[in-house]
Structures are given as C-alpha cells and as structure tokens.
Design a protein around this motif. Structure first.
Motif, mmCIF file in Angstrom:
data_model
loop_
_atom_site.group_PDB
_atom_site.id
_atom_site.type_symbol
_atom_site.label_atom_id
_atom_site.label_comp_id
_atom_site.label_asym_id
_atom_site.label_seq_id
_atom_site.Cartn_x
_atom_site.Cartn_y
_atom_site.Cartn_z
ATOM 1 N N LEU A 89 0.839 -1.199 0.000
ATOM 2 C CA LEU A 89 0.000 0.000 0.000
ATOM 3 C C LEU A 89 0.877 1.254 0.000
ATOM 4 O O LEU A 89 0.621 2.200 -0.754
ATOM 5 C CB LEU A 89 -0.935 0.004 1.223
ATOM 6 N N GLU A 90 1.924 1.259 0.802
ATOM 7 C CA GLU A 90 2.822 2.408 0.856
ATOM 8 C C GLU A 90 3.526 2.640 -0.482
ATOM 9 O O GLU A 90 3.679 3.774 -0.921
ATOM 10 C CB GLU A 90 3.849 2.237 1.989
ATOM 11 N N ALA A 91 3.927 1.547 -1.145
ATOM 12 C CA ALA A 91 4.572 1.662 -2.452
ATOM 13 C C ALA A 91 3.590 2.229 -3.481
ATOM 14 O O ALA A 91 3.948 3.068 -4.309
ATOM 15 C CB ALA A 91 5.086 0.304 -2.897
ATOM 16 N N PHE A 92 2.331 1.774 -3.405
ATOM 17 C CA PHE A 92 1.281 2.258 -4.304
ATOM 18 C C PHE A 92 1.082 3.766 -4.116
ATOM 19 O O PHE A 92 1.045 4.530 -5.085
ATOM 20 C CB PHE A 92 -0.027 1.504 -4.013
ATOM 21 N N ILE A 93 1.000 4.191 -2.859
ATOM 22 C CA ILE A 93 0.802 5.613 -2.540
ATOM 23 C C ILE A 93 1.978 6.433 -3.049
ATOM 24 O O ILE A 93 1.806 7.472 -3.679
ATOM 25 C CB ILE A 93 0.597 5.808 -1.019
ATOM 26 N N GLN A 94 3.181 5.948 -2.785
ATOM 27 C CA GLN A 94 4.408 6.626 -3.209
ATOM 28 C C GLN A 94 4.387 6.869 -4.721
ATOM 29 O O GLN A 94 4.669 7.958 -5.193
ATOM 30 C CB GLN A 94 5.604 5.743 -2.830
ATOM 31 N N LYS A 95 4.040 5.805 -5.465
ATOM 32 C CA LYS A 95 4.027 5.869 -6.920
ATOM 33 C C LYS A 95 2.993 6.897 -7.413
ATOM 34 O O LYS A 95 3.273 7.709 -8.292
ATOM 35 C CB LYS A 95 3.700 4.482 -7.481
ATOM 36 N N LYS A 96 1.797 6.867 -6.826
ATOM 37 C CA LYS A 96 0.725 7.782 -7.239
ATOM 38 C C LYS A 96 1.066 9.232 -6.901
ATOM 39 O O LYS A 96 0.877 10.131 -7.710
ATOM 40 C CB LYS A 96 -0.599 7.406 -6.544
ATOM 41 N N VAL A 97 1.567 9.446 -5.695
ATOM 42 C CA VAL A 97 1.850 10.809 -5.229
ATOM 43 C C VAL A 97 2.984 11.437 -6.034
ATOM 44 O O VAL A 97 2.964 12.632 -6.308
ATOM 45 C CB VAL A 97 2.151 10.802 -3.705
ATOM 46 N N GLU A 98 3.968 10.622 -6.442
ATOM 47 C CA GLU A 98 5.082 11.151 -7.233
ATOM 48 C C GLU A 98 4.610 11.737 -8.566
ATOM 49 O O GLU A 98 5.243 12.622 -9.121
ATOM 50 C CB GLU A 98 6.143 10.072 -7.450
#
Length: 99
Positions: A16-25
């Motif tokens: 989930l954290e990796a998903f958020i990181q990718k989207k926010v970038e």
C-alpha cells in the motif's frame, strides 16, 4: 519532494505504501515546486462499508492544498485524492502564471 505517509488506527502494508508513493510522485508532473506531501489513511467505523478515509496535504510555496475522500479501499481513495489534487495544482499554477 518529501512524502510522509501516516496510517491511523492500523498498520499500512509495504504494498500500500509503495502504491501511494508511486501515485503521489505523479503530482510532480502537475506542479514542479512541491515541497512536502502528507498522506493520512484512517479507518472510520471498522465494520462498515465506505470506511477508508484518505487525505492528502500538499505544501507548495505560499500555500497548502488539501483533499479528503472516503471510499471502500485506500487504493481507490488515494486514486481519487491524487486526481483532485492534480486539478487543484493546475488551478494554483494558472493563478501563479497570471500574476
């Protein structure tokens, strides 16, 4: 750009954290001068539907932009929040250009 993820009342998985990181970038494409992004994930009333609250706070020079959404899953909430934030960042960029 500094990204801070807060999971309130639960532990966020690495996935989930990796998903958020990718989207926010991806927000960086809408506005280059983002200083800090804070993502808050909160479970509201654990046993009900539509109980995952996602909020994103973006710090840009001279202003803080905020979006909050509630959905069935955090992924869906993050998606919608990022989309809304892109719109806000684009409007903010237009304002800066017109000055």
């Amino acid at each position: 750009m500094e990204i801070k993820i807060q999971a309130i009342h639960f532990d966020a998985t690495e996935k989930l954290e990796a998903f958020i990181q990718k989207k926010v970038e991806k927000l960086q494409k809408s506005f280059e001068d983002i200083q800090k992004v804070e993502v808050q994930l909160k479970v509201v009333k654990p046993a009900t539907a539509m109980n995952k609250q996602t909020s994103i706070t973006v710090s840009v020079p001279g202003q803080t932009l905020y979006v909050e959404k509630t959905y069935d899953s955090f992924e869906e909430g993050v998606d919608q929040c990022v989309d809304s934030m892109k719109v806000q960042l684009t409007k903010f960029k237009e304002k800066l250009r017109n000055r």
